[in-house]
Design an enzyme around this catalytic site. Sequence first.
Site, short mmCIF file in Angstrom:
data_model
loop_
_atom_site.label_atom_id
_atom_site.label_comp_id
_atom_site.label_asym_id
_atom_site.label_seq_id
_atom_site.Cartn_x
_atom_site.Cartn_y
_atom_site.Cartn_z
N TYR A 210 27.94 -0.10 11.56
CA TYR A 210 28.14 1.15 10.83
C TYR A 210 29.59 1.26 10.36
O TYR A 210 29.86 1.74 9.26
CB TYR A 210 27.76 2.36 11.70
CG TYR A 210 26.28 2.47 11.91
CD1 TYR A 210 25.49 3.16 11.00
CD2 TYR A 210 25.66 1.88 13.01
CE1 TYR A 210 24.12 3.26 11.17
CE2 TYR A 210 24.30 1.97 13.19
CZ TYR A 210 23.53 2.67 12.28
OH TYR A 210 22.17 2.75 12.45
N ASN B 298 18.55 7.69 3.56
CA ASN B 298 18.10 6.66 2.62
C ASN B 298 16.63 6.93 2.26
O ASN B 298 15.77 6.85 3.12
CB ASN B 298 18.26 5.29 3.28
CG ASN B 298 17.69 4.15 2.47
OD1 ASN B 298 17.26 4.31 1.34
ND2 ASN B 298 17.69 2.98 3.09
N CYS C 298 18.20 -0.45 5.41
CA CYS C 298 19.10 0.15 6.39
C CYS C 298 18.87 -0.39 7.80
O CYS C 298 19.72 -0.22 8.67
CB CYS C 298 19.03 1.67 6.36
SG CYS C 298 17.39 2.35 6.46
N HIS C 299 17.76 -1.10 8.02
CA HIS C 299 17.54 -1.70 9.34
C HIS C 299 18.55 -2.81 9.62
O HIS C 299 18.71 -3.22 10.76
CB HIS C 299 16.09 -2.24 9.46
CG HIS C 299 15.72 -3.28 8.47
ND1 HIS C 299 15.21 -2.95 7.22
CD2 HIS C 299 15.79 -4.63 8.50
CE1 HIS C 299 14.96 -4.07 6.55
NE2 HIS C 299 15.31 -5.10 7.31
N GLU D 110 13.23 -11.07 9.97
CA GLU D 110 14.18 -11.64 9.02
C GLU D 110 15.05 -12.74 9.64
O GLU D 110 15.83 -13.37 8.94
CB GLU D 110 15.09 -10.55 8.46
CG GLU D 110 14.37 -9.57 7.58
CD GLU D 110 15.30 -8.53 6.95
OE1 GLU D 110 16.54 -8.59 7.15
OE2 GLU D 110 14.77 -7.67 6.24
#
Length: 172
Positions: A109, A132, A140-141, A167
């Site tokens: 962050y 978002n 945003c993950h 991912e």
Amino acid sequence: MSAPPALTLSRIGSSIGPLALACDATGVVRGLSFGDGLIKAMRREYPGAVLAEGAAPEPVAGALAAYFAGDRAALERVAWSLEGAATAGFQRRVWAALAKVPAGATISYGEMAKRAGEPGAAQAAGAALNRNPIPLVLACHRVVGADGSLTGFGGGLERKGWLLRHEGALLL
């Protein structure tokens, strides 16, 4: 591109549960939700838009299906826009910086705040990410705590962890 006059709302299945989508007349994603918050978010971001139920555009549904089938780059093929959304300023800069975080990577962050032009504003970056309107597509993950911990995700930390593992995320 300006604020859309109308948005089509649809639901599609995914490996992490149903997704609610809001797309404009050209098939561009303007909203996504993991739960029931889509209508509220769309009324906040596009207060003048008419909301109506309909089918998800095939290119969007296909790209999301490909992502959940293992194509990490598929989210990059989803057409999205926040043009005309009610939000501006720092929040908008956070979203623009977020769009540049690639699949398989994470940032903190604090780093997100720095990239958005406000070093030291990690909490404000978290608040911007919480608003978002297109999570998953605007990923945003991929933003984690300074120590690499999973924190703050509107879709739930279990989904955030699943998405990052999916991912093959590298914690920075």
